[in-house]
Design a protein around this motif. Structure first.
Motif, PDB file in Angstrom:
ATOM      1  N   PHE A   1       0.890  -1.068  -0.096  1.00 19.78           N
ATOM      2  CA  PHE A   1       0.037  -0.088  -0.151  1.00 19.78           C
ATOM      3  C   PHE A   1       0.900   1.180  -0.029  1.00 19.78           C
ATOM      4  CE2 PHE A   1      -3.818  -2.336   0.660  1.00 19.78           C
ATOM      5  CZ  PHE A   1      -3.339  -3.450   1.621  1.00 19.78           C
ATOM      6  N   TRP A   2       0.550   2.285  -0.759  1.00 15.22           N
ATOM      7  CA  TRP A   2       1.024   3.533  -0.583  1.00 15.22           C
ATOM      8  C   TRP A   2       0.004   4.440  -0.071  1.00 15.22           C
ATOM      9  CZ3 TRP A   2       6.115   4.614  -1.449  1.00 15.22           C
ATOM     10  CH2 TRP A   2       6.746   3.709  -2.016  1.00 15.22           C
ATOM     11  N   TYR A   3       0.595   5.214   0.992  1.00 10.01           N
ATOM     12  CA  TYR A   3      -0.332   6.249   1.737  1.00 10.01           C
ATOM     13  C   TYR A   3       0.463   7.704   1.508  1.00 10.01           C
ATOM     14  CZ  TYR A   3      -2.785   2.672   4.293  1.00 10.01           C
ATOM     15  OH  TYR A   3      -3.500   1.699   4.932  1.00 10.01           O
ATOM     16  N   ARG A   4      -0.257   8.680   1.764  1.00 12.04           N
ATOM     17  CA  ARG A   4      -0.124  10.163   1.734  1.00 12.04           C
ATOM     18  C   ARG A   4      -0.477  10.583   3.102  1.00 12.04           C
ATOM     19  NH1 ARG A   4      -1.996  14.350  -2.576  1.00 12.04           N
ATOM     20  NH2 ARG A   4      -3.894  14.224  -1.160  1.00 12.04           N
ATOM     21  N   GLN A   5       0.347  11.257   3.877  1.00  8.53           N
ATOM     22  CA  GLN A   5      -0.061  11.863   5.201  1.00  8.53           C
ATOM     23  C   GLN A   5       0.220  13.414   5.121  1.00  8.53           C
ATOM     24  OE1 GLN A   5       1.636  10.465   8.848  1.00  8.53           O
ATOM     25  NE2 GLN A   5      -0.254  10.976   9.886  1.00  8.53           N
ATOM     26  N   GLN A   6      -0.925  14.190   4.898  1.00 16.30           N
ATOM     27  CA  GLN A   6      -0.515  15.597   5.098  1.00 16.30           C
ATOM     28  C   GLN A   6      -0.128  16.048   6.366  1.00 16.30           C
ATOM     29  OE1 GLN A   6      -3.821  16.409   2.280  1.00 16.30           O
ATOM     30  NE2 GLN A   6      -2.432  17.435   0.809  1.00 16.30           N
ATOM     31  N   PRO A   7       0.468  17.193   6.617  1.00 16.67           N
ATOM     32  CA  PRO A   7       0.910  17.898   7.796  1.00 16.67           C
ATOM     33  C   PRO A   7      -0.168  17.644   8.702  1.00 16.67           C
ATOM     34  CG  PRO A   7       1.878  18.835   6.203  1.00 16.67           C
ATOM     35  CD  PRO A   7       0.904  17.915   5.591  1.00 16.67           C
ATOM     36  N   GLY A   8      -0.550  16.876   9.938  1.00 17.98           N
ATOM     37  CA  GLY A   8      -1.139  17.268  10.930  1.00 17.98           C
ATOM     38  C   GLY A   8      -2.605  16.305  10.698  1.00 17.98           C
ATOM     39  N   GLN A   9      -2.586  15.377   9.553  1.00 20.05           N
ATOM     40  CA  GLN A   9      -3.492  14.784   9.209  1.00 20.05           C
ATOM     41  C   GLN A   9      -3.545  13.132   9.273  1.00 20.05           C
ATOM     42  OE1 GLN A   9      -6.450  16.509   7.745  1.00 20.05           O
ATOM     43  NE2 GLN A   9      -5.341  18.320   8.682  1.00 20.05           N
ATOM     44  N   SER A  10      -4.513  12.583   9.204  1.00 23.28           N
ATOM     45  CA  SER A  10      -4.591  11.104   9.314  1.00 23.28           C
ATOM     46  C   SER A  10      -3.762  10.561   7.686  1.00 23.28           C
ATOM     47  CB  SER A  10      -5.870  10.601   9.323  1.00 23.28           C
ATOM     48  OG  SER A  10      -6.020   9.001   9.577  1.00 23.28           O
ATOM     49  N   LEU A  11      -3.821   9.363   7.730  1.00 22.55           N
ATOM     50  CA  LEU A  11      -3.496   8.709   6.553  1.00 22.55           C
ATOM     51  C   LEU A  11      -4.411   8.448   5.317  1.00 22.55           C
ATOM     52  CD1 LEU A  11      -1.940   7.630   8.919  1.00 22.55           C
ATOM     53  CD2 LEU A  11      -1.023   5.470   7.370  1.00 22.55           C
TER      54      LEU A  11
END
Lengths: 112, 113
Positions: free
Chosen positions: B33-43
């Motif tokens: 799996f590939w995820y992105r996590q923006q600052p202060g956010q969830s996955l």
């Protein structure tokens, strides 16, 4: 809609206090996970809860799962500063092919 | 549990360029799996990469922007193409365990200027 809700989203507490983080989810599941993330770091698996009534404990953290209520709790006992982190719950819904649906995270700050 | 490494650990890139992130696992896995996590956010899940087939992208993510390769059972790459400042995030790869939990790589912190 598959949804996982955590509350509170932010929690500031004193050392030595007890508190609970709640994780509600929207539909049937019997697999729930808790993770910890330190600032600037990746996610670390804390607990895997696989059945109704499951309870897991590690040090000052205890997690439980009530599948009928669609609720998991992460209880912190006598908090210490080292437990400051962001805690995420995630749910594996039936037929989701290993995908996890993530809560928004609870940022926990424990003041000495 | 699986041991996962990612390269690079961080990068600062200019707008309009592309960055390829590598993910290496110490055991053979069918699914990554590939995820992105923006600052202060969830996955946020970008895509699921199965070896031998095209990646499956989640709503809001397209192959032209985030092409993924999965040449074998231990390796995958994610490219962030034509970057803009909105792509500044942590990018994480993960693999499932026996209990459907996921093991995560250390992440790639991307800053786009």
């Amino acid at each position: 809609e598959l949804k996982v809700e955590q509350n509170p989203l932010f929690l500031s507490m004193q050392e030595g206090k007890n508190y609970t983080i709640y994780c509600n989810y929207s539909t049937t599941s019997d697999r729930l996970y808790w993770y910890r993330q330190d600032p600037g770091k990746s996610l670390e698996s804390l607990f895997v809860l696989l059945s109704n009534g499951a309870v897991k404990q590690e040090g000052r953290l205890m997690a439980s799962l009530d599948t009928k209520a669609r609720l998991s709790t992460l209880h912190i006992t006598a908090a210490v500063h080292d437990l400051s982190a962001t805690y995420f719950c995630a749910v594996n819904f039936m037929d989701s092919n290993y995908q996890l649906i993530w809560g928004a995270g609870t940022k926990l700050i424990i003041k000495p | 549990s699986a041991v996962i490494s990612q390269k690079p650990s961080r990068d600062i890139c200019q707008r309009g360029t592309s960055l390829t992130i590598q993910c290496q696992v110490d055991s053979q896995v069918t699914m990554m799996f590939w995820y992105r996590q923006q600052p202060g956010q969830s996955l946020t899940l970008i895509a699921t990469a199965n070896q031998g087939s095209e990646a499956t992208y989640e709503s809001g993510f397209v192959i032209d922007k985030f092409p993924i390769s999965r040449p074998n059972l231990t390796f995958s790459t994610l490219t962030v193409s034509n970057m803009s400042p909105e792509d500044s995030s942590i990018y994480l790869c993960s693999v499932p365990g026996l209990l459907s939990e996921q093991y995560f790589g250390p992440g790639t912190r991307l800053t786009v200027t």
